[in-house]
Design a protein around this motif. Structure first.
Motif, mmCIF file in Angstrom:
data_model
loop_
_atom_site.group_PDB
_atom_site.id
_atom_site.type_symbol
_atom_site.label_atom_id
_atom_site.label_comp_id
_atom_site.label_asym_id
_atom_site.label_seq_id
_atom_site.Cartn_x
_atom_site.Cartn_y
_atom_site.Cartn_z
ATOM 1 N N LEU A 274 14.530 -2.703 -9.604
ATOM 2 C CA LEU A 274 13.368 -2.299 -10.094
ATOM 3 C C LEU A 274 12.532 -2.107 -8.934
ATOM 4 N N ILE A 275 12.440 -2.340 -7.657
ATOM 5 C CA ILE A 275 11.775 -2.100 -6.867
ATOM 6 C C ILE A 275 12.345 -0.369 -5.738
ATOM 7 N N LEU A 276 13.978 -0.315 -6.266
ATOM 8 C CA LEU A 276 14.423 0.520 -5.307
ATOM 9 C C LEU A 276 14.751 1.671 -6.855
ATOM 10 N N GLY B 252 0.717 -1.416 -0.273
ATOM 11 C CA GLY B 252 -0.077 -0.219 -0.137
ATOM 12 C C GLY B 252 0.952 1.125 -0.242
ATOM 13 N N THR B 253 2.065 1.217 0.259
ATOM 14 C CA THR B 253 2.786 2.600 0.923
ATOM 15 C C THR B 253 4.033 2.502 -0.764
ATOM 16 N N TRP B 254 3.589 1.494 -1.840
ATOM 17 C CA TRP B 254 4.530 1.949 -2.894
ATOM 18 C C TRP B 254 4.019 2.740 -3.601
ATOM 19 N N SER B 255 4.867 4.089 -3.924
ATOM 20 C CA SER B 255 4.449 4.797 -5.264
ATOM 21 C C SER B 255 3.801 3.769 -6.780
ATOM 22 N N PRO C 30 17.727 3.903 3.408
ATOM 23 C CA PRO C 30 17.610 4.288 4.894
ATOM 24 C C PRO C 30 16.243 4.310 5.796
ATOM 25 N N THR C 31 15.564 3.680 5.298
ATOM 26 C CA THR C 31 14.022 4.277 5.701
ATOM 27 C C THR C 31 13.721 2.308 6.156
ATOM 28 N N GLU C 32 12.843 2.212 6.975
ATOM 29 C CA GLU C 32 12.128 1.152 7.490
ATOM 30 C C GLU C 32 10.827 0.868 6.075
ATOM 31 N N HIS C 33 10.123 1.747 5.406
ATOM 32 C CA HIS C 33 9.338 1.734 4.057
ATOM 33 C C HIS C 33 10.766 0.905 3.134
ATOM 34 N N GLU C 34 11.650 1.356 3.120
ATOM 35 C CA GLU C 34 12.373 0.440 2.023
ATOM 36 C C GLU C 34 12.962 -0.563 2.087
ATOM 37 N N ARG C 35 13.195 -1.199 4.004
ATOM 38 C CA ARG C 35 13.241 -2.100 3.790
ATOM 39 C C ARG C 35 12.575 -3.904 3.705
ATOM 40 N N ARG C 36 11.080 -3.002 4.421
ATOM 41 C CA ARG C 36 10.012 -3.729 4.177
ATOM 42 C C ARG C 36 10.157 -4.148 2.566
ATOM 43 N N SER C 37 9.982 -3.155 2.207
ATOM 44 C CA SER C 37 9.916 -3.226 0.388
ATOM 45 C C SER C 37 10.740 -3.884 -0.281
ATOM 46 N N ILE C 38 12.067 -4.037 -0.247
ATOM 47 C CA ILE C 38 12.985 -5.145 0.131
ATOM 48 C C ILE C 38 12.380 -6.838 -0.086
#
Length: 742
Positions: free
Chosen positions: A557-559, A524-527, A647-655
């Motif tokens: 891709l996700i990053l 839900g947080t992906w742009s 750098p953020t927890e959001h990016e780590r959850r995406s990975i």
């Protein structure tokens, strides 16, 4: 609408193609067009319960390019600058005080600040203008006393001496000074007088007692005269362009005072008698340079000075109250405004334009009227502005407040190019808002399927064509939905909802629906860009799903990482743990650096006297101890990613999410963030846990340790290399050693 019909979209993103804006502006949030917001809600710039910032009789006011406010205090003979920290006006240093010496002031009135930080003061009591640099307050020039021809005079009391009242600056660097006693506006450039304007023309008398001045973005000059109920408009070279006439509601009772142009180019005239501001929309053609747009009762007392800050809010001085009032916009609106768009080029000679669709909001009692004009030939802006009213067609109005979209047929004659004229009318307290305009062409109705007699002679054929187009439009909505369906199956065009938790825009989330076809679920947080990019590459990713390469590409891709840069580093790195084992083959291997015997700590199996005790833990076990290493490590892997890209927890959850989607189901993974090492002052301190050294001169057996204070020499032909020099014979990490006790 049929499948062959095209359209032109006008709006904030594609552009309005505006050729004329009269009392119409873009809303502050950029959502669309609305009527001009008039200043209102006046509040003092300082606390009204205090000393009003130390002002006795504020007259002129100016704002510099940094937004700082300057006020001329006529009674105190000083120029004061507003200090927002102290909430008061503080006198400028080394300037002011009663007298006629340089830097002294007597009854200062008009002030202006150039974009080069030069302050101009109309020192009316001394009949001169002084110029100062705001940086250091250096005195740059003193103009006057002068006569009507700009010649120096011996003193302020000399016959014919000018009376400078106000100062205005234009975009070319010219400085204009109003001369109340001689009926002139003097123009200065490069530190000297270059011209004088009297405003005389066949349809306008010579200026009489000019006082307040203002310029706009087109370098037009506006002049107020004492006792006259209109404002004279002059061109950049002093030619007479027209007048700003008083509004009908104030005819005979209008006394223009200070005036100023806002950042959008609209002219505002203060009426000290009626205590209100009148807004005028500026036009460029001769004979009608301005048009009254509306008025707002916004000031409590007579106004002596007017200016605009960087935010577009008016600043008015009130000498009777000794204060400066900020008039914030948005409390009221102009009652009428006009927008002309075009030309819209269909590329078709004799094109019959079909319909216009407006989207926006219409408050109850307001309306938007649309007129159209079509022509095969090109028309200049002045030609369109000078069109007779009977040449405009359509003339239909949107008045329903319950609809957010409205449409009408274009009733103009056929033509390749189309011009739109929208007239917005409001109550003054409300305003219509236009979000977008869509124009469809060409008109293609069912009349083409009828015998020619039904479409041979207008107006009969024209009426039938328009009548049938109504039903064709209803049918076209169904056809259009079918025609647009392929766009819903494309990752680049499928409608997408906004991020979770943000206000929705009413669009269905077909992008997630399309992703579900591939078994792909978005976070839900992906742009939106991230979701579209992932869906765009989902097919090649699925071909390599379950492989290290496929996982690496999915993380890139996700990053949003550059594939070429990642290939050079490489990044991210994936370590499969089974690659860490070292095999021993009987007769073909020996213990050493290339092979290691399994240890019993690999799996910590139960062993009497070692990992369990009778009576404390039950002795047991399962499986094959010889294959413990494979059971323990073969299905595991580690993903190494630089901390800077996550750098953020959001990016780590995406990975973590994309790894779960791309890895084999039986495997386990661990995410490791890689941070920079050996950062002096952060993770290392020279002299404490880090030492910089060079090659040792030699070593003795029993007194030296390899890797500690000695190294093996790799070039016997160069004994005694000596001290290293960076850039000479040394390289960091090779000839220069960094290290110390661990």
């Amino acid at each position: 609408m049929t499948a062959t019909q095209r359209h032109v979209l006008l709006g904030r993103r594609p552009g309005w193609r505006a050729r004329l804006l009269e009392a119409v502006e873009e809303s502050p949030r950029g959502a669309g067009l609305r009527l001009l917001a008039l200043p209102g809600n006046g509040r003092p710039l300082v606390d009204p319960a205090g000393t009003f910032g130390g002002l006795a009789e504020p007259t002129g006011v100016a704002v510099d390019r940094r937004g700082e406010v300057y006020v001329a205090d006529a009674t105190a003979g000083a120029i004061k600058r507003f200090d927002p920290c102290c909430g008061a006006f503080e006198p400028l240093p080394c300037l002011g005080g009663e007298g006629d010496a340089p830097r002294r002031l007597r009854t200062p009135r008009g002030v202006a600040v150039s974009r080069h930080d030069v302050l101009y003061v109309a020192d009316s009591g001394n009949r001169r203008v002084q110029a100062f640099s705001l940086e250091g307050m250096a005195l740059l020039a003193v103009w006057g006393p002068l006569d009507a021809d700009g010649q120096p005079l011996p003193g302020p009391a000399a016959e014919g001496a000018w009376l400078p009242w106000d100062v205005a600056l234009d975009g070319r660097g010219r400085i204009y000074v109003s001369d109340r006693d001689n009926g002139l506006v003097h123009a200065f450039e490069g530190g000297r007088r270059v011209d004088g304007f009297d405003g005389e023309a066949p349809d306008n008398p010579r200026l009489v007692a000019p006082t307040h001045l203002a310029t706009d973005r087109e370098d037009r000059l506006y002049v107020v005269q004492d006792g006259r109920d209109y404002v004279v408009v002059l061109g950049p070279d002093g030619e007479f362009l027209g007048r700003a006439e008083p509004p009908e509601a104030l005819a005979g009772r209008f006394r223009p005072g200070p005036l100023a142009a806002d950042p959008d180019g609209n002219l505002f005239i203060a009426d000290p008698v009626n205590r209100r501001l009148c807004a005028y929309s500026c036009r460029a053609e001769p004979g009608a340079p301005v048009r009254f747009a509306g008025a707002a009762a916004a000031v409590e007392g007579p106004t002596a000075g007017l200016a605009f800050d960087r935010a577009g809010n008016a600043l008015a001085t009130e000498p009777d109250g000794g204060r400066v009032v900020r008039l914030e916009g948005g409390s009221s609106f102009a009652t009428e405004g006009r927008l002309v768009c075009g030309p819209l080029d269909s590329g078709l000679s004799g094109c019959q334009w079909h319909r216009v669709v407006l989207s926006g909001q219409i408050p109850a009692g307001d309306r938007v009227r649309i007129d159209t004009y079509a022509s095969d030939g090109e028309r200049g802006e002045e030609e369109i502005r000078d069109l007779a009213e009977d040449q405009w067609a359509t003339g239909l109005s949107w008045t329903d407040p319950d609809r957010d979209e409205w449409e009408c047929l274009v009733l103009s004659q056929p033509g390749r190019r189309l011009w739109l004229r929208l007239t917005l009318e409001g109550s003054g307290a409300t305003t219509p808002a236009i979000d977008s305009i869509k124009v469809y062409f060409p008109r293609s109705s069912s009349i083409r399927h009828l015998p020619a007699v039904y479409r041979s002679t207008p107006p009969e054929g024209t009426f039938l064509d328009r009548f049938l187009s109504i039903f064709d439009t209803l049918l076209g909505t169904v056809e259009g939905a079918v025609d647009r369906f392929p766009a819903y199956l494309d990752a680049d065009s499928a409608p997408a909802a906004k991020l979770a938790g943000s206000p929705g825009d009413g669009r269905p989330d077909f992008l997630s629906w399309l992703a579900s076809w591939f078994g792909l679920a978005f976070e839900g947080t992906w742009s939106e860009d991230r979701r579209r990019n992932l869906l765009r590459h989902v097919v090649p990713l699925y071909r390599r799903r379950g492989t290290a390469r496929g996982l690496r590409e999915a993380i890139q891709l996700i990053l949003g990482l550059d594939p070429e840069l990642c290939a050079a580093l490489p990044m991210p790195a994936i370590l499969e743990h089974f690659k860490l084992r070292r095999w021993l083959f009987v007769g073909d291997a020996r213990l050493g650096d290339s092979s290691t015997l399994w240890g019993k700590r690999i799996a910590d199996r139960l062993q009497l006297g070692e990992h369990s005790e009778i009576g404390t833990a039950r002795v047991g076990g399962a499986g094959d101890p010889l294959r413990d290493p494979f059971h323990r490590f073969a299905h595991r892997f580690t993903v190494f990613v630089p901390e800077s890209v996550a750098p953020t927890e959001h990016e780590r959850r995406s990975i973590a999410r994309i790894v779960e989607l791309s890895k084999p189901a039986h495997t386990e993974h661990r995410l490791e963030l890689v941070v920079p090492r050996f950062r002096v002052g952060v993770q290392a301190t020279i002299g404490m846990d880090t030492a910089i050294g060079g090659y040792p001169p030699g070593m003795r057996t029993g007194e030296a340790r390899l890797g500690w204070d000695s190294v093996l020499q790799d070039d016997p032909a160069a004994p005694g290399a000596g001290a290293p020099r960076v850039g000479g014979r040394a390289r960091l990490g090779s000839a220069v050693l960094g290290g110390g006790p661990s």
